[in-house]
Design an enzyme around this catalytic site. Sequence first.
Site, PDB file in Angstrom:
ATOM      1  N   ASP A 141       7.927  -3.927   7.888  1.00 41.82           N
ATOM      2  CA  ASP A 141       8.126  -5.334   7.558  1.00 41.82           C
ATOM      3  C   ASP A 141       9.251  -5.394   6.529  1.00 41.82           C
ATOM      4  O   ASP A 141       9.097  -4.894   5.409  1.00 41.82           O
ATOM      5  CB  ASP A 141       6.847  -5.963   6.969  1.00 41.82           C
ATOM      6  N   ASP A 146       5.942  -1.910   3.884  1.00 42.45           N
ATOM      7  CA  ASP A 146       6.574  -3.140   3.404  1.00 42.45           C
ATOM      8  C   ASP A 146       7.845  -2.760   2.658  1.00 42.45           C
ATOM      9  O   ASP A 146       7.800  -1.999   1.677  1.00 42.45           O
ATOM     10  CB  ASP A 146       5.626  -3.898   2.470  1.00 42.45           C
ATOM     11  N   LYS A 173     -10.917   0.297  -0.346  1.00 44.28           N
ATOM     12  CA  LYS A 173     -10.230  -0.272   0.827  1.00 44.28           C
ATOM     13  C   LYS A 173     -10.984   0.083   2.112  1.00 44.28           C
ATOM     14  O   LYS A 173     -11.169  -0.771   2.982  1.00 44.28           O
ATOM     15  CB  LYS A 173      -8.782   0.253   0.902  1.00 44.28           C
ATOM     16  N   TYR A 188     -11.569  -7.497   4.364  1.00 47.38           N
ATOM     17  CA  TYR A 188     -10.267  -7.112   3.837  1.00 47.38           C
ATOM     18  C   TYR A 188      -9.194  -7.944   4.539  1.00 47.38           C
ATOM     19  O   TYR A 188      -8.699  -7.552   5.592  1.00 47.38           O
ATOM     20  CB  TYR A 188     -10.023  -5.623   4.086  1.00 47.38           C
ATOM     21  N   SER A 199       0.815  -1.218   0.000  1.00 50.65           N
ATOM     22  CA  SER A 199       0.000   0.000   0.000  1.00 50.65           C
ATOM     23  C   SER A 199       0.848   1.268   0.000  1.00 50.65           C
ATOM     24  O   SER A 199       0.462   2.274  -0.610  1.00 50.65           O
ATOM     25  CB  SER A 199      -0.943  -0.001   1.210  1.00 50.65           C
ATOM     26  N   ASP A 224       1.762   0.300   8.147  1.00 45.99           N
ATOM     27  CA  ASP A 224       3.149  -0.148   8.096  1.00 45.99           C
ATOM     28  C   ASP A 224       3.723   0.077   6.699  1.00 45.99           C
ATOM     29  O   ASP A 224       2.992   0.390   5.755  1.00 45.99           O
ATOM     30  CB  ASP A 224       3.275  -1.616   8.508  1.00 45.99           C
TER      31      ASP A 224
END
Length: 300
Positions: free
Chosen positions: A159, A107, A220, A229, A94, A105
């Site tokens: 992450d 990624d 979303k 979701y 995202s 968060d």
Amino acid sequence: NSGPLMSKPKHLGVTPPISTNAPSEEEEALSTDLLNTLKDEGVFEGEDERKNREVVLGKIDKLVKEVVYQVALKNKLPESLARECGGKIFTYGSYRLGVHGAGADIDTLCVVPSHVKREDFFEYMTALLKERSEVTELTAVPDAYVPVIKLQFSGVDIDMIVGVLQQPTIPDDLELLDDKILRSIDELSVRSVNGSRVTDEILRLVPNVSTFRLALRCIKLWAKRRAIYSNSVGFFGGVAWAMAVARICQLYPNQSASTIVARFFHIFLRWNWPMPIVLKPIDEGSGQFGVWNPKFNQSD
């Protein structure tokens, strides 16, 4: 007079658009209302949070280069060469799509050269992160399907995964979309690199990125409010929702976000499931790794 052969009209997607009409004034006004509603719902991050994320990513990029340097020295490379080995981070999910919300968060994919084994990366990166006062909630999961380091860095959830490429250096201008980078790398690195490659490919396959982002933010929010979701419990995850919205954008390439949202529900209500949502012709695959294709793979 037959004249020269007419070239096929160019369009994104596996079929021509349903409509190439531009939005009406009313549809443009509805899109403005949609944007204001999403702002009221708090789906956008503030300026301070945005800047903090950028600072955190810059620090992580430096840490990746330091890991590559330290492992190079361990492997007896001269210091001058060790400093040139590089290393680079890519975001995906995202955040890379530009549809992340406040507090979401990031990624992060760390790309390293061939002399850095995955075990080295986890060992050295974890050690460096433990030394940082800004880092909390540090957890390494090296045995996951996609090995990951989870942490919070200056309040930002990260992450972190790693992809090991079969090349001696990783320059700052490295791009991941070239299939050549997949040559001779292992399955775990392919899984890691794939996240960033897929995200960038989705952005390349939509006709208007800002329209896509606004429509996807709306979908979303709708999906999360209705608790549908999450691919871990059998629903669409982030990439699947993004692909679904991207397909509607391809079918209405000149429309505004409000119309994309309305068409999204109209079309997928009537979708002939399990027919897949496809954004581009399926690559038959010529490398060492399989390509998703239900015509040849029953499990797909």
